[in-house]
Design an enzyme around this catalytic site. Sequence first.
Site, mmCIF file in Angstrom:
data_model
loop_
_atom_site.group_PDB
_atom_site.id
_atom_site.type_symbol
_atom_site.label_atom_id
_atom_site.label_comp_id
_atom_site.label_asym_id
_atom_site.label_seq_id
_atom_site.Cartn_x
_atom_site.Cartn_y
_atom_site.Cartn_z
ATOM 1 N N HIS A 35 0.889 -1.232 -0.106
ATOM 2 C CA HIS A 35 0.072 0.122 -0.095
ATOM 3 C C HIS A 35 0.960 1.134 0.008
ATOM 4 O O HIS A 35 0.357 2.324 -0.399
ATOM 5 C CB HIS A 35 -1.171 0.191 1.234
ATOM 6 C CG HIS A 35 -0.308 0.194 2.648
ATOM 7 N ND1 HIS A 35 0.013 -0.724 3.360
ATOM 8 C CD2 HIS A 35 0.053 1.417 3.089
ATOM 9 C CE1 HIS A 35 0.245 -0.195 4.480
ATOM 10 N NE2 HIS A 35 0.220 1.167 4.285
ATOM 11 N N ASP A 73 0.007 -7.446 1.091
ATOM 12 C CA ASP A 73 0.543 -6.099 1.429
ATOM 13 C C ASP A 73 1.896 -6.163 1.514
ATOM 14 O O ASP A 73 2.632 -5.796 2.431
ATOM 15 C CB ASP A 73 -0.251 -5.449 2.735
ATOM 16 C CG ASP A 73 -0.182 -4.186 2.695
ATOM 17 O OD1 ASP A 73 0.375 -3.322 1.743
ATOM 18 O OD2 ASP A 73 -0.379 -3.326 3.651
ATOM 19 N N SER A 122 4.297 2.186 8.127
ATOM 20 C CA SER A 122 4.140 0.974 7.135
ATOM 21 C C SER A 122 5.285 0.460 6.449
ATOM 22 O O SER A 122 5.959 1.287 5.825
ATOM 23 C CB SER A 122 2.933 1.524 6.343
ATOM 24 O OG SER A 122 1.745 1.666 7.171
#
Length: 542
Positions: free
Chosen positions: A190, A230, A301
């Site tokens: 992402h 992801d 992230s």
Amino acid sequence: MTEKKLLSIILCTLVFFSCTSTKLNVQEKNEDTSDYSLEDIRKNEIERTRNIVLTRPCEALWNSVLLQDEELIEYTSKYVRDYCASEIEQKDYLEAFFAWQSLVNAGFEKLASSVITKSELDKLFYNNIPGTGVKKNTTPKENISSCIAGTVTIWVDLGVKIKSGVGFANRVIGSGFFIDERGYIITNHHVISEVVDPKYEGYGKVYIKLAGNEDDKIPAKVIGWDKIHDLALLKTEIKPPYVFPLGSSSDLKPGDRVYAIGSPLGLESTLTSGVVSSTNRRLFTTGTVLQIDAAVNSGNSGGPCIDVNGNVQAVVFSGILQYQGLNFAIPVEYIKQEIAILYYGGNRRLPWIGGYGHTYKIGNKEAGLEVEYFSPNSAMAKAGIKRGDVITAVDGKSVKNISDIQTILRDYIPETIVKCEYLDSNKSKKSCILYLTERPKAPGYHFYKNDTIQNSFVPLFGISMIPSSTTNSRTFLVTNVLKRSTADETGISENDPITVGKIQFNDDKTMMMAEISVKRRKKGYLDMTLGLTTTLDSPYYF
């Protein structure tokens, strides 16, 4: 291959071609009045198999084995052999690897070995895979902060965004970490999703910033990515100051100490500590993730979650900002399983066999995966597996629960043949071969589109039902409600009469709403109109 399985592929083909397409609001099925004999269908399937061998050789091989046509089997098996040899010559070892496995699993091991031995192919396929040459640390680090040098800030430049007539720099900031001395980096999908999205038409460049050097932006290339789990693999042309070894999260327990490193809110080289809160959270539809209480914010992230020895245990991917300490990380096992496929580049397509089911138990002991539904055009339908059968192994690897089969399937790519062992309704041991296809973006929509309302409501809402009217094709009687399903939580129960009304989907086909009228037996057959809502992907689809 038994006569029963041969009949299954013929009947499956007949069912598939008798189903028409569906409308988005209300499903309407039309009868196919074409008069086909089983022999006609068999001939058509043989011809179709010959036509697809050039584009889908492993599927053609699988079909030929199911059809038991000796001439077709010889043709397709030799074609797959030649295809495997050609891919090796062109150094496309990913395609060669799984074509070779398909030959072996279909029963042509000698033919596969005539091209290359397994040990030779393994050497070619796994050669130079990032992360495989870094030894795991076995002792605690005296200074865990030394690991920060192996982390990077991911900087995705998306050009300029216009808002209210004013231009703003449009960028995404995330984290990543080196796993190889050649400059390979792991991050989240992402973080770099716009750059690899074929629908994105704007400007997009990926850069990294090294820890301790906030001024220099170093270009990075996206090598491979997996949207569902992801994960993404990047490459830079620099020698990293520190490389992380990949550990193992399989033995992690709640309470174990972990550290998260990243760039929360753009604050580079931030290290936080905490413990593992849980090891079995189902946030993914094809696996579980870790819950940690180490502080995580936007920008973390893609950063590493490491143990006291400095080994990567997971990849930070999500934090719920309004709830302090509720953060999640992707187990390192996912990287170790997929790194070879990511290394060969592009979008990582996940395989599936088109089914829905739950863990089968004998007493309290997990004993397999019970098949409760499969798509009429799926691998299981053609191979002769039935509802109620229990899958116990895939390619010799034991399947004790739903998580096991998802873990096993992550080792493969679509268009591969695998072996399957299962127990039939009499609990007799059976075996077959299955052809893996690509998992749809919305598997539930695939079920609905390719099957009747009566059948598709099993995986969508957990309702088994039978028609109850000769004049209204949308009126049914509930025969069973699966525990913990949408129908069960709504209070629908066995013997309730229901009528299905309007069916709607959201724009990207990830959610579905069915309007039903039900006379609930537990409420004295009181008439009620309900809106059943479900997501079109589930951890129980495989």
